[in-house]
Structure formats: C-alpha cells, structure tokens
Design an enzyme around this catalytic site. Structure first.
Site, PDB file in Angstrom:
ATOM      1  N   ARG B  95     -12.182 109.282  31.242  1.00  0.00           N
ATOM      2  CA  ARG B  95     -12.825 108.108  30.602  1.00  0.00           C
ATOM      3  C   ARG B  95     -12.337 107.709  29.220  1.00  0.00           C
ATOM      4  O   ARG B  95     -11.828 107.907  28.434  1.00  0.00           O
ATOM      5  CB  ARG B  95     -14.906 109.069  30.218  1.00  0.00           C
ATOM      6  CG  ARG B  95     -15.737 107.788  29.267  1.00  0.00           C
ATOM      7  CD  ARG B  95     -16.459 108.839  28.910  1.00  0.00           C
ATOM      8  NE  ARG B  95     -17.240 109.135  29.618  1.00  0.00           N
ATOM      9  CZ  ARG B  95     -18.497 110.343  28.836  1.00  0.00           C
ATOM     10  NH1 ARG B  95     -18.514 110.584  28.347  1.00  0.00           N
ATOM     11  NH2 ARG B  95     -19.215 110.824  30.479  1.00  0.00           N
ATOM     12  N   ARG B 164     -18.532 109.057  19.718  1.00  0.00           N
ATOM     13  CA  ARG B 164     -18.067 108.976  21.114  1.00  0.00           C
ATOM     14  C   ARG B 164     -18.034 107.243  21.456  1.00  0.00           C
ATOM     15  O   ARG B 164     -18.075 106.134  19.821  1.00  0.00           O
ATOM     16  CB  ARG B 164     -19.130 108.382  22.085  1.00  0.00           C
ATOM     17  CG  ARG B 164     -19.373 110.574  22.287  1.00  0.00           C
ATOM     18  CD  ARG B 164     -18.596 111.381  23.400  1.00  0.00           C
ATOM     19  NE  ARG B 164     -19.112 113.022  22.779  1.00  0.00           N
ATOM     20  CZ  ARG B 164     -19.497 113.092  24.127  1.00  0.00           C
ATOM     21  NH1 ARG B 164     -19.888 112.401  25.326  1.00  0.00           N
ATOM     22  NH2 ARG B 164     -19.848 114.149  24.569  1.00  0.00           N
ATOM     23  N   LYS B 227     -21.978 115.934  19.921  1.00  0.00           N
ATOM     24  CA  LYS B 227     -21.301 114.238  19.696  1.00  0.00           C
ATOM     25  C   LYS B 227     -22.540 113.457  19.472  1.00  0.00           C
ATOM     26  O   LYS B 227     -23.380 114.043  19.108  1.00  0.00           O
ATOM     27  CB  LYS B 227     -21.533 113.941  21.885  1.00  0.00           C
ATOM     28  CG  LYS B 227     -23.206 114.311  22.299  1.00  0.00           C
ATOM     29  CD  LYS B 227     -23.159 113.976  23.862  1.00  0.00           C
ATOM     30  CE  LYS B 227     -24.271 114.169  24.024  1.00  0.00           C
ATOM     31  NZ  LYS B 227     -24.402 114.200  25.326  1.00  0.00           N
ATOM     32  N   LYS B 229     -23.619 109.404  18.935  1.00  0.00           N
ATOM     33  CA  LYS B 229     -23.667 107.990  19.348  1.00  0.00           C
ATOM     34  C   LYS B 229     -22.947 107.031  18.299  1.00  0.00           C
ATOM     35  O   LYS B 229     -23.970 106.681  18.104  1.00  0.00           O
ATOM     36  CB  LYS B 229     -24.389 108.183  20.769  1.00  0.00           C
ATOM     37  CG  LYS B 229     -23.874 109.213  21.550  1.00  0.00           C
ATOM     38  CD  LYS B 229     -25.165 109.761  22.873  1.00  0.00           C
ATOM     39  CE  LYS B 229     -24.103 110.665  23.613  1.00  0.00           C
ATOM     40  NZ  LYS B 229     -25.043 110.701  25.386  1.00  0.00           N
ATOM     41  N   CYS B 448     -27.320 107.860  36.443  1.00  0.00           N
ATOM     42  CA  CYS B 448     -26.048 109.075  36.607  1.00  0.00           C
ATOM     43  C   CYS B 448     -25.014 109.350  37.450  1.00  0.00           C
ATOM     44  O   CYS B 448     -25.855 109.152  38.778  1.00  0.00           O
ATOM     45  CB  CYS B 448     -26.774 110.343  35.302  1.00  0.00           C
ATOM     46  SG  CYS B 448     -27.301 111.319  36.121  1.00  0.00           S
ATOM     47  N   CYS B 454     -21.206 116.459  38.942  1.00  0.00           N
ATOM     48  CA  CYS B 454     -21.285 116.763  37.412  1.00  0.00           C
ATOM     49  C   CYS B 454     -21.576 118.014  37.183  1.00  0.00           C
ATOM     50  O   CYS B 454     -22.452 118.511  38.082  1.00  0.00           O
ATOM     51  CB  CYS B 454     -22.048 115.280  37.423  1.00  0.00           C
ATOM     52  SG  CYS B 454     -22.983 116.084  35.074  1.00  0.00           S
ATOM     53  N   CYS B 493     -30.403 115.508  34.730  1.00  0.00           N
ATOM     54  CA  CYS B 493     -30.667 116.668  34.478  1.00  0.00           C
ATOM     55  C   CYS B 493     -31.444 115.971  33.275  1.00  0.00           C
ATOM     56  O   CYS B 493     -30.951 114.564  33.201  1.00  0.00           O
ATOM     57  CB  CYS B 493     -29.439 117.502  34.332  1.00  0.00           C
ATOM     58  SG  CYS B 493     -28.463 116.521  33.105  1.00  0.00           S
ATOM     59  N   CYS B 497     -27.976 110.597  30.898  1.00  0.00           N
ATOM     60  CA  CYS B 497     -26.725 110.417  30.693  1.00  0.00           C
ATOM     61  C   CYS B 497     -27.527 108.497  31.107  1.00  0.00           C
ATOM     62  O   CYS B 497     -27.068 107.739  31.169  1.00  0.00           O
ATOM     63  CB  CYS B 497     -25.491 110.038  31.426  1.00  0.00           C
ATOM     64  SG  CYS B 497     -24.618 111.917  30.952  1.00  0.00           S
TER      65      CYS B 497
END
Lengths: 604, 584
Positions: B95, B164, B227, B229, B448, B454, B493, B497
């Site tokens: 990514r 991120r 993470k 964001k 996603c 994934c 899930c 995302c």
C-alpha cells in the site's frame, strides 16, 4: 534393483485338540469378554507363526494391571482460545484427581495413538458454517475417513463450543461425538454444547468429566485390543502374483497452477509387507481403456479375437489391456510393422544407422502413433506376439513402516507428454493417478539393498532428490525420526517453482522445526531469471558437504539420470576444491564411497 | 466459538505483564514486539531470505505492516493446498503512502508496470486514497518496494500502529484554498513519519548507521497503541467521511481564504462481532484551530493517544475508546495543555453529502476535472471494460494529475479544455464511458477487498458487490426507486474498511454468505446506522429490502433520504446520538 526374496507362505493346519486340551481351552475361555478372547487368539496366532511354544511370554495386557493410574487424554481444537481454555481447565482438574492425563492440541495429537486410546475428552469449537477450527482439520478429517480405527476400548466425552446464531451450531462437536460412537467407543456422558456464554454449559460438563475419572478404576480385565505378540505373517505378493492392495489416499501434491501433476498415494499393505526405506513398490499397471480401444479400432479388429501365446489364451482386448506394452515402442515392432506398412519413409528410418535419432523417434511415439502414421494390416495374434510384455513399473517407497504402519506411500509424477497426434500418458502413472480411493492395486515389493540408511544411526546423511526423487528421503527422514537417530539429515530438493511444486513442503517445514531434518537446500529453477538446480546448491555448500563426508556421512542421490550425472560432476568438483584432491584422487574417493555403500544412487 | 475472524495479531494472543503501565494490566504482545524490534527492523532481512517458506516469521509479518505491506494468502485455495501438503499461497499486498491521493501520470505508469510485472494485474484504489498492489510474492517484495520509491512515492507507515495515509477532499474544483489544505495534509503526513531508517536499510539498501536505531521523537519506541487515521474535509463535501477519522480537520474557508480548521477527534469504524465493548463511533468536535496550528494540534492529539491509549487489548486501543475512558473534557484539556493554548470555539459548518461528483467539472481556474466511477476501486482488464489499459493510455498522454477519491473513484484532474475530447475518446476506446449506467445508488457503493486475500474477512465483499448490486437494483426498480441516491456499503468483517457504519444500508460480513444488515445512517456521514437484522443470507436481505423499499416508496416525506426515513418511522431506533452538532 535386486529381485525380491520370497518368503514361504505359512500353512496353518486344522486345529486338532484332544479331549483334555479341549476342556482346558473351555476353562480358559469361560466367562472372558470379547477383548480377552481376541487377545488370546492373537497370542496363539503369534505362537503358531513362530513355531515355538514359548509360554513364558508375559501378555502385554498385564502391563496395565495393578496400580497404574487411568491414562486420560484431553484433546482440543480451538480457533479463538475458548476451547483451549476449557481444555486446560479440565486438564488441571483431572490432574487434581491423580489421573495420568495429557493435554494435546488436535494437530499435535499422534493420530496413530487413537486406536490405543482408553479415555478421551475432546473440547472443540465449530467455526462459521460448520467448519472445524484450523488446528483440528486433520483430526476431524482422519476420524471421518475410512482409515479411522476401531475404537472399541475407548471411553469418551465431547464438549462442543459454538454460537447458536449460526445454523450449524456445534456441528463439529456433534460429528465427533457420533463418530466416536460409530467406531465402537463408549460415551461416558452426554455431549455438552456450549453457546457464547461458554461457562453455563462447560462448567457442569467439566464437573461430570472429573467425576467419571474419579470412579474409573484401573481395570485388570481389559487387555490391549491389538494382538501384541503376533509375528508378522510374511507377504506372498510377488512380481508374478502381485497382491491386491487397497488405495487409501490419492492426493495431488502440486498446486493447481502447476503443469506437472504429482500424486501422493497411500496404499494399505499387509503385515508381512516388511519394506525398508529405499525399497520400491512394484506395480502391474493396465493400459488405459481409451488407448486400448483406439489401437483395436485402428487395426480394424473387434477385441474379442482369441489369441494364444505359449500356454496363455486371452482375448485381444485382454492382452492389450493388461499384458502388452502400448506406450513404449521398441525397434522389433517397428521393423515388423514396416514390412506391413510398406512405406519408404519407415524403411529409410530403419535403414539409417543413426541410433540416437532413431531412439529419439521411438521415444516420441507410442504404438498407436505408428499405426496412425503408417497404416498396416495385422492379425490379432501376430500383433500381440510382436508387442513386448507389459512390464511392471517401480516406484521408490516414500514412507517408513515405523511411521505409517501397514501402509506404503508413493510420490508419483504423472507422465503427460505431447505426442505427434495427441497426449501421451504414462501407463503406470496414469493408471495410478486415475485410480479411485478404495480401488485394489496389483503391487509387490522390490527390495533395493543398495539404497539403505547407514546401520549406524549416528552417521549423518546427505540426500539429493529433486522432483519425485525426494520420495525415498521422506521415508529416510521418517525412519530416522522414529528411531531417534542421532545423525543429522541434510536434504537437497529442487523443482521449477517453489509455490506450486515444493513436494511435501509442510512436512519438511515441520521436520525442520522438530529437529528431524537439520538442513534443507532448495533450488527452484524457474523462480528467478537464471536457472538454478540442486547441483549448484551442492557446489555452494561444497565445503560443508566435504566436511560431512569426511565425518562419515552417507550420501544418496535419487531422480533422473541426467540429474545424477550433473550431481556426480558437482561432487567431483567440490571434492577437488574442498577436499584437497586432484582429479584422479577425486574419482578414487567417490569410487571408494560407492563401493563402501556411502554414496548410493537410485536414478532412472 | 463460531467467530471466524482473526484479529490483527492472531498469533500474539497471550499478553505479558506490563511494566510502567500502571492500572492497565497485561501488555499486548505486539507492544513487546515493537519495543524489541530495533526500530522496526526485527529479523525482516532473514525472513525475506528464507526460501523454505513464502511467508515471513510471525513477528516480521507484524512489523512489515509498518513498512506498508501486509502478508496475505489466497484463502480460496488454503484448504486445497493444505491437502496438497503445501503451505498457504502467501503473497503480499503493498500500500502506498499518498497524502490526499494525488499522483502524477509518471507515478501512475510506474505503479501500473509493477502491478503487471509483480502483482496480479490489478491496481486497487483504496477508501483512504492510496494505491494497493496485490499478489506480490516474497522474493519480489524488495524489488517492488524499491521501484515504488524510485517514483517518489513511498509505502512507509501505510499500515501499522502509526499515522496512516492522510486523506483530503478530492475535488480540486472549488477554490485555491484546496491547494493549501492539500499542502497541510502533505506536511502533516511527512511530520508524522517514523524516523527509523529501517525502511531505507531493508528495501533501499541504505547502510545502517551505528546507533541509529533508537530515536523516534514523536512516537517513541512502541509507536502508537493502534492505527491512527487523519482526514481533511473541505465543505460542503464530506467525501473523506471526516467523522470516521481518529483525527478530523474541517477546513473553514471564507471568501476563498482558508481561515483554519475545526478539529475533531475520536472517530472510528472497527468493531468486533460479539464484543459489546467495541463500537463504531463518530468523532467529537474539539474546537477551532488556526491554519498554522495544524501540525502542533495534530501532534497534541496523537501524543495524547500515544500516552493514554490502551496497550493491553488491541480491540480497545483506538483513540475513540481512549476519549470515552478519559472523558471528552479531560481529553480536550490534555490536548490543549500539549498545544500550549486553548482551542477556540468551533465554527459553523455545512455538508451536502459525502459522495463524488462524476463526469466533467470545471474548476475555479478554468481547468477541467473528470471523475470516473471505479467499482470497488479495482482497475483491471475484463472483457470490453479495460480499466488498467485505459488509465495506462490516459496516463501516457495526460499533462495534469490524478486524484484518488475517498470513495474509491478516480479524478483525471487539471485537464486543459482542449484535451477533454481526447480523454473522452480514450475512455470510450477502453469501455470506460459507461461507468454510471444503471440505478443511481450503484455509484455510491463501497466495498472492501475481503476474500480471497484479506486475512480478516469473514464473508465476501468486493467480489460479491456486482451481484448484490444487480439484485438490489432490481428490487429498487420494482418500487420505482431507480434514481434514488442511496449509500450502500459492504464489508467482509466488522473492522469496517469500507466505512459500513456510515451506510444508509450496509452489510457487515459474519460468515460465508451471511451478513448483519445495518440501516439508518444519513447521507452526509453524520449519523451512524444500527443493526437491523443479524446474520442473514442473501434471500433474507433481499426480502427485507423489498419490504423496506415498498414502505419507503409509499410513505417517504418529500425528498427524505432512505436513512432518515427508517429512523423517522422507527424501523430502526434512532442511532445513539453522538455529539456531532457543530457550532459553539
């Protein structure tokens, strides 16, 4: 390979007991349960096989008598840790009861021990749509499959964990519970089915398990179910009269993107099939039905023609199916065919003295190709007579009896080449690849005394086996692990692509982790711009290879002839470079290794 | 248990005793891993060289995230390969870090070439405006990352417990202020980069300097608990879903001048099925900051999370839980203390929607921008629709730039009026001129990646999107709702995302073929949806939607959106009111 020494069959006379012995036998067997009776029959069979009435043998079942605590196994399969946690709790509780108890994750459980298991508690979750947790897949599969053993001495109980918002609630717990019973096991108490609030069901289930173990007294009346003491009955399977062995597993072991189809086969053999690692399994294949039909049609015959060769009378179809080579051409047939076809091209080919070119021509064709390219008239009898008998094919056995019991495993590359008029499939590899699980295969044992592990288990071994040449080395490593051999094992493996053709990758990874394989060199020829083969890895490791050899290591090479030559050249080089020898010295050294059995080759 | 999902660190599940983290119990094993990683180096080099497996050691797979790559495997063949005695078909997703999703044509061409040479012949535009290349094998990881860096794009911190990719509203149409916001985003992204040279040593062959392991001035040795964001929104478009960000900045523009930003904190989508302690949350408005305070204010929020976030349970370590644990007022006081001055009262803000404007739009400076719908953000060549080839052809001639949108679409930006016809022709040549066909709701849909790559996915998302869109479309058409704008989002899930909890209709995967049906978010990204039906299959989903669309068509009030309708009529209870009211 040397021919197999055939052991004489055991002849068992009809029992003839006098009155006194009959009465003794009646007294002995009166009131015994089935397990004890089986044990006695096995014991007696062992005596018969030995031909010695040695009554001093202590029945193996007695080892369990007296004060030995009940041995209990707690097995779990867990995805998120809940089943593991409950299993650990149970383990703790049972230890508190003084039980001899072991706790095992399902993928660490030696499946071969299941048959001897007495008391088993299973704690297992169900995933998603009724799937087992990853660590229990192999266990569930084994138990569901045809190789699951009889479990008549097993007492068990199952605790399932699941989530009732899924339709397949606790499917795996239910499956195992039913399966243990179907295999003869006795359920100690009803299955528990825990929902997301695990403890509501798990806690009472654990208490029950604990209570059961408390009341289980060491039993002196139950003998071990297996007939310990029976000498193996020698197999009578031979090249001429191959045995009928059941195919247990036929599993492709190259990935879907691989153009090469390699099969892992597991074959049930009888107790007397006492192969050693390095030995080969002989197989009497049959030509594929489509190939036979094509040839018969091409000849304008029906297949029903009766053909007598020597004392044997069979239909043409029968001869061609099971007794004559159709996939390998030989010069004699081509010569006879040339007289019938009357084609100048064929005559010219035979007349030219270029043996290499002719052999290449032969190698690229099968019988049907010649019939198609150069039509000619044949009678059924002459045709059968002109063909060579169908030879059995040999495959190095890829297992050790010490690891797999009454099974022999093979790794078979399915030959699939392009002929001038269509696909050419290997007669035996195609036959095996197409065989369905449960089929009977005509097999026999072909010993290979020249390809044996060192008798001294403390010696190191270096094994070079790219492609299916790796087969015997799977057996070697299994054998050495089972023996607890102290010597180190070093494997060189190669293929085109790591991702799709790394044969037995998971097993080698596990063997490395377990210290059963000490070094592994890999050469994947097409994974980078330049081609890399095992001989190059051998050169790179030259210093260590020489050091191992000087330390007494045995070296083995298995695979294609050309590879064997390249490896030999590389060995010669490194013995010169790192062994301080000149060219003659290197040849003498390698020659001496070969004579003393420390450098063995099985190339084909 | 039936929970099929792995979490971020499936094999680091047994916590160790924390020291110096009083009151928070056991330290997550990932924390120990970070601390002992020697500045994110771990044993990555050794792992990369190990030919026996196509995977990395578990600890290195974890560290790799900080370098912008995830280890994955093709789950479609996982079981098949296990039977084949082969390890899973491991590959890597790479990514990029691409603040605001701005890329030059040269960069586009380079990424396209890598996707074709080392990847699986697709490029994916993410919901955070980054590129993803999928299907890289281990031995191609280093050459691919090195080649990406040669294009002046990097992948540092694109994943992992760090800041991120920084998002920015994608349309450069409105004003010059947009360029300033973009510049702030780039500066912030740079400022929050990890300082370790591990990345340069491992992927770019930089020589390791002795003693250079230890300094990480912003993050410290264990980086963030999780993470982080950041998104910059430029009203009236909330395409970045600013309320879903850990740190949101809403540009306050008056008369074309950027005055500063409203500062938001504590948004986040991820939840865990069956764990009531987890929830999606919208960001709270903390106040207003001047434009010159962007870096100091963002750093104040980030370091507060660094020092107060939960480092024992990764399910509870996002900033949203930190704020709820500390209390918003206490959190705000801490941020102000770190900033060195109080925050000013937030300014009045208005958003129209959170989607993209498709087709050609003329910018303030007379240049043109064409927004292209890219379903699931996936560019590939299939049949007559040749997205990868088409964009390659356009990039070869284009003299402006590209903007990846937060809705996984693409803006071919800064085109001279004279060049429009040529771009249109190239789009038509490659079957890309009909991307807005069908019912209106299709153009808003987000999915996603999910299966097969994934590791977290419990159900299909991207691969299933075309089918489920077709089926929902036919239900909509039956009820005369073909032209109804509607936010539909699907996620494999509960980690979210595709920001599913901001969908008017959302499907959150629970198991193969089964989803939780969520309803009732608004059309501007300011209200979360709620669970309507749990764990149902497609037939049940379509039956529910059939019933709901029938009622909506019959009972809607004026131009009412579907999400507002289901809340007003009590079909779902009004979602828990999270304070998103703006203004002082």
């Amino acid at each position: 390979m040397s021919a197999q020494p055939i052991l004489p069959p055991i002849v068992i006379p009809v029992p003839s007991l006098n009155e006194e012995r009959s009465a003794l036998l009646a007294r002995l067997t009166d009131g015994l349960d089935a397990a004890a009776l089986y044990w006695i029959s096995g014991y007696a069979a062992g005596l018969a096989a030995r031909g010695a009435p040695a009554l001093a043998v202590v029945p193996a079942g007695d080892r369990d008598v007296d004060v030995a605590p009940t041995r209990v196994t707690v097995l779990y399969g867990s995805q998120t840790g809940n089943a593991k946690r409950e299993a650990e709790r149970l383990h703790e509780a049972l230890r508190g009861e003084g039980a001899e108890v072991r706790l095992l994750r399902a993928d660490a459980y030696p499946l071969r021990e299941l048959a001897d298991e007495r008391v088993l508690f299973v704690v297992i979750s169900t995933q998603g749509e009724g799937e087992p947790p990853d660590d229990a897949r192999a266990f569930v599969e084994f138990l569901s499959g045809r190789r699951a053993p009889k479990l008549e001495q097993l007492r068990f109980a199952v605790l399932g964990l699941g989530d009732s918002s899924y339709p397949q609630f606790n499917a795996i717990g239910r499956l195992l519970d039913a399966r243990f019973e179907a295999l003869g096991g006795r359920r100690l108490f009803a299955r528990g089915e825990a929902d997301v609030d695990v403890a509501t069901v798990a806690a009472p289930w654990l208490a029950q398990a604990r209570e059961q173990v408390r009341v289980l007294k060491p039993s002196s009346s139950v003998a071990t179910g297996s007939a310990i003491g029976i000498a193996p009955v020698a197999t009578t399977w031979s090249k001429e009269q191959p045995g009928s062995a059941e195919l247990l597993v036929n599993q492709r072991i190259t990935a879907r993107e691989s153009t090469q189809d390699v099969r892992h086969l597991e074959i049930a053999v009888d107790a007397g099939f006492d192969y050693e690692p390095g030995d080969a399994l002989g197989i009497r294949p049959r030509n594929a039905g489509a190939v036979v039909e094509r040839v018969i049609t091409r000849l304008g015959l029906s297949g029903h023609e009766s053909v007598r060769i020597g004392d044997e009378i069979r239909s043409l179809h029968d001869w061609l199916s099971g007794h004559r080579e159709l996939t390998r051409l030989h010069r004699g047939f081509v010569q006879q065919h040339a007289q019938r076809a009357k084609v100048s091209a064929l005559d010219a080919l035979l007349a030219a003295g270029d043996a290499a070119a002719f052999n290449a021509w032969l190698g690229a064709r099968q019988v049907d190709d010649v019939l198609q390219e150069f039509p000619g008239e044949w009678s059924a009898g002459e045709f059968v007579a002109a063909l060579r008998p169908l030879a059995p094919r040999l495959y190095s056995i890829a297992s050790s009896r010490k690891a797999v019991g009454d099974e022999a495993h093979l790794a078979v590359a399915v030959l699939d080449a392009q002929g001038p008029f269509g696909a050419h499939r290997g007669v035996a590899s195609g036959f095996l690849a197409d065989a369905e699980v449960g089929a009977s295969l005509p097999v026999y044992l072909e010993r290979n005394e020249r390809f044996r592990l060192p008798a001294d288990a403390s010696r190191d071994v270096i094994m070079i086996g790219p492609g299916t040449g790796v087969a015997p080395f799977r057996g070697f490593v299994q054998e050495r692990s089972a023996l607890g051999a102290r010597g180190r094992n070093w494997l060189f493996f190669g293929a085109r692509h790591a991702r799709s053709q790394f044969l037995y990758q998971l097993e080698w990874q596990a063997a490395l982790k377990a210290g059963q394989l000490h070094r592994l060199e890999l050469a994947f020829s097409r994974d980078q711009a330049e081609r890399v083969y095992v001989q190059q890895r051998l050169r790179e490791q030259g210093r260590d290879v020489v050091a191992w050899l000087e330390g007494g290591a045995h070296l083995y090479v298995c695979g294609a002839i050309a590879m064997g030559k390249s490896v030999h050249a590389a060995l010669r080089e490194i013995v010169i470079t790192h062994g301080g020898r000149d060219e003659d010295g290197a040849d003498d050294y390698l020659g001496e290794l070969q004579r003393s059995g420390r450098y063995a080759r099985d190339v084909y | 248990m039936n929970a099929t999902g792995n979490h971020d660190a499936p094999n680091f599940s047994s916590p160790s005793r924390s020291e110096g983290e009083a009151g928070r119990g056991l330290l997550s094993p990932v924390e120990t891993l970070k601390r002992e990683s020697r500045g994110l180096r771990g044993t990555l080099r050794e792992s990369l060289e190990d030919a026996i497996t196509g995977s990395l050691r578990e600890s290195d797979a974890q560290l790799l995230k900080f370098h912008g790559s995830y280890q994955q495997d093709d789950r479609d063949v996982r079981e098949e390969r296990r039977l084949q005695k082969l390890e899973p078909a491991y590959s890597f997703m790479i990514r990029t870090r691409l603040p605001g999703g701005v890329a030059t044509p040269a960069q586009w061409l380079a990424l396209d070439a890598l996707a074709t040479r080392y990847g699986n012949d697709t490029l994916r535009l993410t919901t955070r405006q980054a590129f993803q290349i999928h299907g890289i094998l281990k031995h191609d990881l280093k050459p691919t990352i090195a080649a990406i860096n040669q294009t002046l794009i990097d992948t540092i911190a694109a994943c992992g417990d760090v800041n991120r990719n920084v998002m920015v509203s994608a349309n450069p149409v409105e004003s010059r202020a947009h360029a300033k916001v973009q510049a702030h985003a780039v500066a912030l992204s740079e400022h929050l980069l990890p300082h370790t040279r591990a990345y340069h040593e491992i992927w770019l062959d930089e020589q390791q300097v002795v003693g250079a392991e230890a300094s990480e001035p912003i993050y410290g040795p264990t980086y963030l608990p999780r993470k982080f964001k950041v998104g910059f929104a430029i009203p009236p478009v909330n395409d970045v879903d600013v309320f879903s960000q850990d740190l949101g900045l809403i540009a306050i523009i008056e008369g074309g001048e950027l005055l500063g930003y409203n500062l938001l904190a504590g948004g986040g989508m991820g939840t865990t099925h069956g764990d009531a302690r987890t929830y999606p949350r919208l960001a709270d408005v903390l106040g207003f900051i001047r434009a010159d305070q962007v870096i100091t204010a963002a750093t104040a929020v980030l370091t507060t999370q660094r020092d107060h976030g939960n480092r024992s349970d990764r399910k509870l370590s996002r900033l949203k839980y930190t704020i709820d644990r500390l209390g918003l007022d206490a959190f705000k006081r801490e941020v102000e203390a770190r900033l060195g001055e109080p925050l000013q009262p937030a300014r009045e803000v208005h958003f129209d929607h959170n989607g993209d404007r498709f087709g050609w739009v003329e910018g303030f400076d007379g240049r043109w921008h064409h927004t292209l719908r890219i379903e699931s953000g996936r560019l590939r060549d299939t049949g007559t629709v040749r997205g990868l080839s088409g964009l390659r052809a356009i990039a070869a001639e284009h003299r402006g730039d590209f903007r990846l949108t937060p809705n996984q679409n693409l803006v071919i930006a800064n085109v001279d009026a004279a060049d429009r016809a040529r771009i249109d022709a190239l789009l038509a040549d490659h079957g890309l001129d009909d991307q807005l066909r069908g019912a209106t709701f299709r153009r808003f849909a987000l999915a996603c990646v999910a299966l097969p790559t994934c590791t977290l996915a419990m159900a299909e998302a991207e691969r299933y999107l075309p089918d489920i869109l077709d089926r929902i479309e036919s239900v909509l058409i039956q009820h005369g709702l073909r032209d109804e704008p509607l936010l539909f989002r699907i996620s494999g899930c509960p980690n979210g995302c595709s920001r599913p909890y901001l969908g008017e209709i959302a499907l959150v995967g629970k198991a193969p073929g089964r989803y939780n049906l969520m309803l009732g978010a608004d059309f501007e990204g300011r209200r979360l949806n709620r669970l309507y039906r749990e764990n149902i299959d497609e037939a049940a989903i379509l039956a529910e939607l059939d019933m709901l669309f029938a009622r909506f068509a019959a009972e809607r009030a004026g131009g009412e959106h579907f999400g507002d309708f289901v809340v007003r009529t009590g079909i779902v209870r009004a979602p828990v009111a999270i304070a998103v009211e703006l203004g002082a």
